[in-house]
Write an enzyme that holds these catalytic residues in place. Structure first.
Site, PDB file in Angstrom:
ATOM      1  N   GLY A  72      -5.463  -6.330   5.256  1.00 29.17           N
ATOM      2  CA  GLY A  72      -6.469  -4.126   5.760  1.00 29.17           C
ATOM      3  C   GLY A  72      -8.102  -5.200   6.692  1.00 29.17           C
ATOM      4  O   GLY A  72      -8.119  -4.535   7.358  1.00 29.17           O
TER       5      GLY A  72
ATOM      6  N   ARG B  26     -13.613  -7.077  -2.776  1.00 27.52           N
ATOM      7  CA  ARG B  26     -13.673  -6.963  -2.138  1.00 27.52           C
ATOM      8  C   ARG B  26     -12.518  -5.461  -1.001  1.00 27.52           C
ATOM      9  O   ARG B  26     -12.123  -4.985  -2.339  1.00 27.52           O
ATOM     10  CB  ARG B  26     -11.731  -8.977  -1.612  1.00 27.52           C
TER      11      ARG B  26
ATOM     12  N   THR C  50       0.783  -1.020   0.257  1.00 20.80           N
ATOM     13  CA  THR C  50      -0.170  -0.035   0.043  1.00 20.80           C
ATOM     14  C   THR C  50       0.975   0.885  -0.342  1.00 20.80           C
ATOM     15  O   THR C  50       2.182   1.719   0.634  1.00 20.80           O
ATOM     16  CB  THR C  50      -1.098  -0.120   1.280  1.00 20.80           C
TER      17      THR C  50
ATOM     18  N   GLY D  20     -11.018  -3.315   1.203  1.00 22.55           N
ATOM     19  CA  GLY D  20     -10.041  -3.284   2.429  1.00 22.55           C
ATOM     20  C   GLY D  20      -9.868  -1.830   3.482  1.00 22.55           C
ATOM     21  O   GLY D  20     -10.988  -1.129   2.797  1.00 22.55           O
ATOM     22  N   ASP D  21      -9.459  -1.867   4.231  1.00 13.22           N
ATOM     23  CA  ASP D  21      -9.166  -1.052   5.244  1.00 13.22           C
ATOM     24  C   ASP D  21      -8.798   0.621   4.550  1.00 13.22           C
ATOM     25  O   ASP D  21      -9.798   1.560   4.887  1.00 13.22           O
ATOM     26  CB  ASP D  21      -8.787  -1.202   6.231  1.00 13.22           C
TER      27      ASP D  21
ATOM     28  N   GLY E 120      -0.777  -3.398   5.588  1.00  9.34           N
ATOM     29  CA  GLY E 120      -1.084  -4.402   6.472  1.00  9.34           C
ATOM     30  C   GLY E 120      -2.584  -5.014   5.936  1.00  9.34           C
ATOM     31  O   GLY E 120      -2.821  -4.341   5.841  1.00  9.34           O
TER      32      GLY E 120
END
Ligand code: ASP
Length: 310
Positions: free
Chosen positions: A231, A206, A178, A208-209, A229
């Site tokens: 997420g 999907r 990221t 993620g964070d 990392g």
């Protein structure tokens, strides 16, 4: 009184091990981090807002094929790219984000466009692409994001999954990464920006964070945070906001608050890292993986560009 200025950025905690990283690639990565730092710092030095600094730094990293964001993004299980990004301004708590976009050259600029429009926070998929195109942002064919190295990583991860039923044996470098930046400007305002391709072999759709305010990206009047990392853990912990909460309510300072979050993620067996800056211009860049591509610049502490612990 003018505030000190500070900038910290990361290119993800999905680094190769020291033994796997060739001298040439290390030099390319360090040069990329340096370029991003220089771009962001130039904004802050010129007295422009923190949000301009984090956007400038992230655009450089998105354009750099060494990092898993923009060009060089990982592949989904379907062999496509789906990109997520978020930008936040601490003062007034403004945020904009895009998720699952496939044709916007710099997703972070689309996130900023969402924020500037001011009515919505998170726009996903084709709707986000139409908005970006209408705003005049650079659009690309999805193949622009592809690199040979990421294609090989997908093939290896899929072979591994077939053989063992899981992706656990894949290296961090094969799996994820990221990019992100946090900054404090002369006016004392904080901002954070994060952009990612997510995980190699992720299920299409999907999210993620990274594009979720409070999970992978956060800025308020006290602190700005950008996470890296897996997420799913950051989503479950609202990790970036949790750091802000611990600073506000437990009275801990930036370093211990960030280190504590990395410890919590470590206990959950999540490889993770983050960059953060507080309103006094202190920066923190902790991680629990082999390394994290990272760089920072402060008026008091000068410049750092690093990958491993030394
Ligand atoms: N946090 C990113 C995601 O889960 C991946 C990473 O930072 O390595 O999409």
């Amino acid at each position: 009184m003018a505030s000190p200025i500070a900038l910290a950025l990361h290119g993800g905690c999905g680094t190769p091990s020291r033994a796997e990283l060739s001298a040439e690639r290390e030099a390319r990565i360090r040069a990329g981090l340096d370029r991003a730092l220089t771009a962001g710092w130039a904004e802050l030095r010129a007295g422009r807002p923190a949000v301009e600094a984090v956007a400038a730094a992230v655009v450089v990293l998105e354009d750099d094929p060494e990092f898993n964001a923009g060009r060089g993004a990982v592949f989904t299980a379907a062999g496509t790219h789906e990109l997520d990004a978020c930008i936040m301004v601490g003062t007034g708590q403004h945020a904009g984000a895009v998720a699952g976009v496939t044709r916007i050259r710099n997703p972070i600029l689309a996130a900023r466009e969402v924020m500037e429009r001011g009515e919505q926070v998170l726009v996903a998929g084709p709707g986000a692409e139409r908005m970006a195109e209408a705003a005049g942002l650079a659009m690309v064919d999805p193949s622009y994001f592809s690199t040979e190295e990421r294609r090989q990583a997908l093939a290896e991860v899929q072979r591994l999954q077939k053989r063992t039923g899981s992706m656990d044996g894949a290296s961090a470098a094969q799996r994820h990464g990221t990019v992100g930046a946090v900054a404090l400007d002369r006016a004392g305002h904080l901002a954070a920006a994060t952009s990612t391709g997510g995980f190699t072999n992720k299920t299409p759709g999907r999210v993620g964070d990274t594009p979720i305010p409070g999970a992978g990206t956060w800025a308020d009047e006290m602190v700005a945070v950008s996470m890296t990392g897996q997420g799913e853990f950051m989503l479950r912990l609202a990790a970036a906001k949790e750091i802000a909460v611990r600073i506000a309510y437990r009275g801990v300072s930036l370093g211990p608050a960030c280190a504590g979050m990395i410890r919590d993620l470590d206990q959950m067996k999540c490889g993770a890292g983050l960059v953060a800056v507080d309103r006094w211009g202190r920066v923190a860049l902790p991680y629990n993986t082999d390394g994290m591509f990272r760089a920072s610049m402060t008026e008091a502490g000068g410049k750092t560009v690093a990958i491993f612990r030394d």
